[in-house]
Design an enzyme around this catalytic site. Sequence first.
Site, PDB file in Angstrom:
ATOM      1  N   SER A  91       0.814  -1.213   0.000  1.00 54.27           N
ATOM      2  CA  SER A  91       0.000   0.000   0.000  1.00 54.27           C
ATOM      3  C   SER A  91       0.851   1.268   0.000  1.00 54.27           C
ATOM      4  O   SER A  91       0.349   2.350  -0.312  1.00 54.27           O
ATOM      5  CB  SER A  91      -0.934   0.023   1.217  1.00 54.27           C
ATOM      6  OG  SER A  91      -1.879  -1.022   1.153  1.00 54.27           O
ATOM      7  N   GLY A 125      -4.385  -2.027  -1.129  1.00 53.98           N
ATOM      8  CA  GLY A 125      -3.499  -1.682  -2.223  1.00 53.98           C
ATOM      9  C   GLY A 125      -3.195  -0.200  -2.222  1.00 53.98           C
ATOM     10  O   GLY A 125      -3.780   0.571  -1.449  1.00 53.98           O
ATOM     11  N   CYS A 182      -9.557  -1.820   2.876  1.00 52.28           N
ATOM     12  CA  CYS A 182      -8.760  -0.654   2.488  1.00 52.28           C
ATOM     13  C   CYS A 182      -9.076  -0.222   1.046  1.00 52.28           C
ATOM     14  O   CYS A 182     -10.163   0.263   0.791  1.00 52.28           O
ATOM     15  CB  CYS A 182      -7.274  -0.940   2.688  1.00 52.28           C
ATOM     16  SG  CYS A 182      -6.243   0.545   2.660  1.00 52.28           S
ATOM     17  N   LEU A 183      -8.167  -0.395   0.100  1.00 43.56           N
ATOM     18  CA  LEU A 183      -8.478  -0.053  -1.287  1.00 43.56           C
ATOM     19  C   LEU A 183      -9.683  -0.854  -1.766  1.00 43.56           C
ATOM     20  O   LEU A 183     -10.529  -0.344  -2.516  1.00 43.56           O
ATOM     21  CB  LEU A 183      -7.277  -0.308  -2.191  1.00 43.56           C
ATOM     22  CG  LEU A 183      -7.484   0.008  -3.682  1.00 43.56           C
ATOM     23  CD1 LEU A 183      -7.741   1.496  -3.905  1.00 43.56           C
ATOM     24  CD2 LEU A 183      -6.282  -0.455  -4.509  1.00 43.56           C
ATOM     25  N   GLN A 221     -12.748   0.963  -0.784  1.00 44.23           N
ATOM     26  CA  GLN A 221     -13.011   2.127  -1.639  1.00 44.23           C
ATOM     27  C   GLN A 221     -13.574   1.698  -2.995  1.00 44.23           C
ATOM     28  O   GLN A 221     -14.515   2.318  -3.520  1.00 44.23           O
ATOM     29  CB  GLN A 221     -11.732   2.928  -1.815  1.00 44.23           C
ATOM     30  CG  GLN A 221     -11.192   3.506  -0.519  1.00 44.23           C
ATOM     31  CD  GLN A 221      -9.734   3.897  -0.605  1.00 44.23           C
ATOM     32  OE1 GLN A 221      -9.167   3.986  -1.701  1.00 44.23           O
ATOM     33  NE2 GLN A 221      -9.101   4.136   0.536  1.00 44.23           N
ATOM     34  N   ASN A 247      -3.548   2.614   6.692  1.00 43.24           N
ATOM     35  CA  ASN A 247      -2.597   3.284   5.791  1.00 43.24           C
ATOM     36  C   ASN A 247      -3.286   3.567   4.459  1.00 43.24           C
ATOM     37  O   ASN A 247      -3.316   2.741   3.572  1.00 43.24           O
ATOM     38  CB  ASN A 247      -1.315   2.454   5.586  1.00 43.24           C
ATOM     39  CG  ASN A 247      -1.582   1.010   5.229  1.00 43.24           C
ATOM     40  OD1 ASN A 247      -2.730   0.567   5.245  1.00 43.24           O
ATOM     41  ND2 ASN A 247      -0.552   0.275   4.885  1.00 43.24           N
ATOM     42  N   TYR A 297      -6.957   7.965   0.667  1.00 39.96           N
ATOM     43  CA  TYR A 297      -8.295   8.253   0.146  1.00 39.96           C
ATOM     44  C   TYR A 297      -9.355   7.691   1.084  1.00 39.96           C
ATOM     45  O   TYR A 297      -9.107   6.749   1.841  1.00 39.96           O
ATOM     46  CB  TYR A 297      -8.465   7.673  -1.259  1.00 39.96           C
ATOM     47  CG  TYR A 297      -7.581   8.347  -2.272  1.00 39.96           C
ATOM     48  CD1 TYR A 297      -8.080   9.364  -3.081  1.00 39.96           C
ATOM     49  CD2 TYR A 297      -6.242   7.986  -2.420  1.00 39.96           C
ATOM     50  CE1 TYR A 297      -7.267  10.005  -4.009  1.00 39.96           C
ATOM     51  CE2 TYR A 297      -5.422   8.629  -3.334  1.00 39.96           C
ATOM     52  CZ  TYR A 297      -5.942   9.640  -4.119  1.00 39.96           C
ATOM     53  OH  TYR A 297      -5.132  10.289  -5.024  1.00 39.96           O
ATOM     54  N   HIS A 312      -7.290  -2.149   8.543  1.00 40.17           N
ATOM     55  CA  HIS A 312      -6.691  -3.460   8.279  1.00 40.17           C
ATOM     56  C   HIS A 312      -6.978  -4.439   9.416  1.00 40.17           C
ATOM     57  O   HIS A 312      -6.279  -4.427  10.430  1.00 40.17           O
ATOM     58  CB  HIS A 312      -5.176  -3.319   8.088  1.00 40.17           C
ATOM     59  CG  HIS A 312      -4.803  -2.655   6.818  1.00 40.17           C
ATOM     60  ND1 HIS A 312      -4.332  -3.339   5.714  1.00 40.17           N
ATOM     61  CD2 HIS A 312      -4.842  -1.359   6.446  1.00 40.17           C
ATOM     62  CE1 HIS A 312      -4.097  -2.496   4.723  1.00 40.17           C
ATOM     63  NE2 HIS A 312      -4.397  -1.288   5.158  1.00 40.17           N
ATOM     64  N   GLU A 351      -6.346  -7.481   9.554  1.00 40.46           N
ATOM     65  CA  GLU A 351      -5.245  -8.447   9.710  1.00 40.46           C
ATOM     66  C   GLU A 351      -4.075  -7.848  10.468  1.00 40.46           C
ATOM     67  O   GLU A 351      -3.099  -8.535  10.770  1.00 40.46           O
ATOM     68  CB  GLU A 351      -4.782  -8.937   8.329  1.00 40.46           C
ATOM     69  CG  GLU A 351      -3.865  -7.999   7.561  1.00 40.46           C
ATOM     70  CD  GLU A 351      -4.562  -6.784   6.990  1.00 40.46           C
ATOM     71  OE1 GLU A 351      -3.851  -5.865   6.552  1.00 40.46           O
ATOM     72  OE2 GLU A 351      -5.807  -6.741   6.979  1.00 40.46           O
TER      73      GLU A 351
END
Length: 365
Positions: free
Chosen positions: A45, A219, A246-247, A250, A288, A291, A331, A333
Site C-alpha cells: 500500500s 493496495g 482498504c483499497l 473504496q 494506511n 483516500y 486493516h 489483519e
Amino acid sequence: MRARLILEDGTECVGTAFGKVTESIGEVVFNTGLTGYQEVLSDPSYCGQIVTMTYPLIGNYGINRDDFEAVRPYIHGFVVREHCDTPSNWRSTNSLDELLQDYGIPGIAGVDTRMLTRKLRYHGTMKGMITSSDAPLAELVAALRSAPMMTDQVARVSTKNLYNCPGTGHRVVLVDFGAKHGILRELTKRDCDVVVVPHDVTAEEISRLQPDGILLSNGPGDPKDVQHATQMIREVLGKYPIFGICLGHQLFALAGGADTTKLKFGHWGGNHPVKEIATGRTYITSQNHSYAVTADSLANTELIITHTALNDGTVEGLRHTEHPAFSVQYHPEAAPGPYDSSYLFDQFLSMMDTAKEGRLHAKIR
C-alpha cells in the site's frame, strides 16, 4: 554521506544517507507506529511513497525473515530521526540498511521528523525527493514539481499470475490489488482454499473458479485509477459474498455508486480509533490510506455506514443492504497493529456459510 529531503514547497531537510545512495521521488507521508517498521516497509500500500516514521529510533531490532508483508518492499524512500545500524534481536537476520540497499531504496536519517510531520499535517501530503546531489535547491524543487505522480501502483504490486494456497474450507478468491501476507495468514488460519488472482481479473474468470466468496484486498494509490476493478465488482455483486479491505473498501463503494476523495494527510499508523455503529464499541485499528469514501455520496445508494473514524469522522466501514457484502477501510489483519478486528474474517466466513446453505436449500427445493 550527506543526503537531502526536498519537498515541493521548497522545504529542505539535510541528514545522513543510509540504504541505497540514489535519487527517488514520491509522495511524502508519515506513519505514527511505535514499532512495525518492517511491516510498513513491505506493505504494498506504500508503493510510490516516501515514508516518515514519527517514532524517533528505527532499525534497532533489525530485519527478520518472518515479518514481511510482501516479497519485497515497494516504498520510494524512508525518513527517520535516528537510524540504528547495530540491531539487537535474536530474530534479526540483517539490518535495515542492508534491506534498503538490496532493493535500491534510499533512506535519510537525522531529520527533524516532528517538524516534518507537523508540516504535513498542516499543509497536507506533498511530493518529495531524497537525493545526495549537491545541485542548487531551486533546481531540485523545479525538477520535483514537474515530475508526474504515479498512477499505476496497483499494476506494479499485484501478482501477475493466479496462484493457490490450498485449504479444505471455503474457496475464497483474493483479488490482489497489493495484498498483505497478513490477509493470507488470516484466511489460511481458517482453512480457506485461497485463490489469489491479479488486479485485472474479470467477473467471468472469477466465476470459473467457483468461489464461495471474494475478498478485495488492500493496495496503493487512487481507487479511481483502477476502474476495471470497479466494473468487475459490479458484475459479481450479489452472486458471491464480498469482503473489501482498504483499497478494496473504496472500490466496493465506487462500484455501489458512492464516491471517494483524497484526505489532507491520510491515515497511517496502528493506533486509529474506529467506532462500530451497531454496538457502540471502539476498536483500535491499523490504517494506511490517502483516500476515503465520501459520506454524502452514500445517500442514494444501497450502502450504509457501519464504522466511523473517531479522529475525523470519516467512513471506516460499509455494508450492502441487499446483498451479502461489506467492507472496512482499516486493516483487520493488523501486521503491524492491534488484532482487535480479526473477528471480521469470521464474519466473512459466516456470510459464506449462510450463502452456501441458501444455495443448497434452493437445489433441494
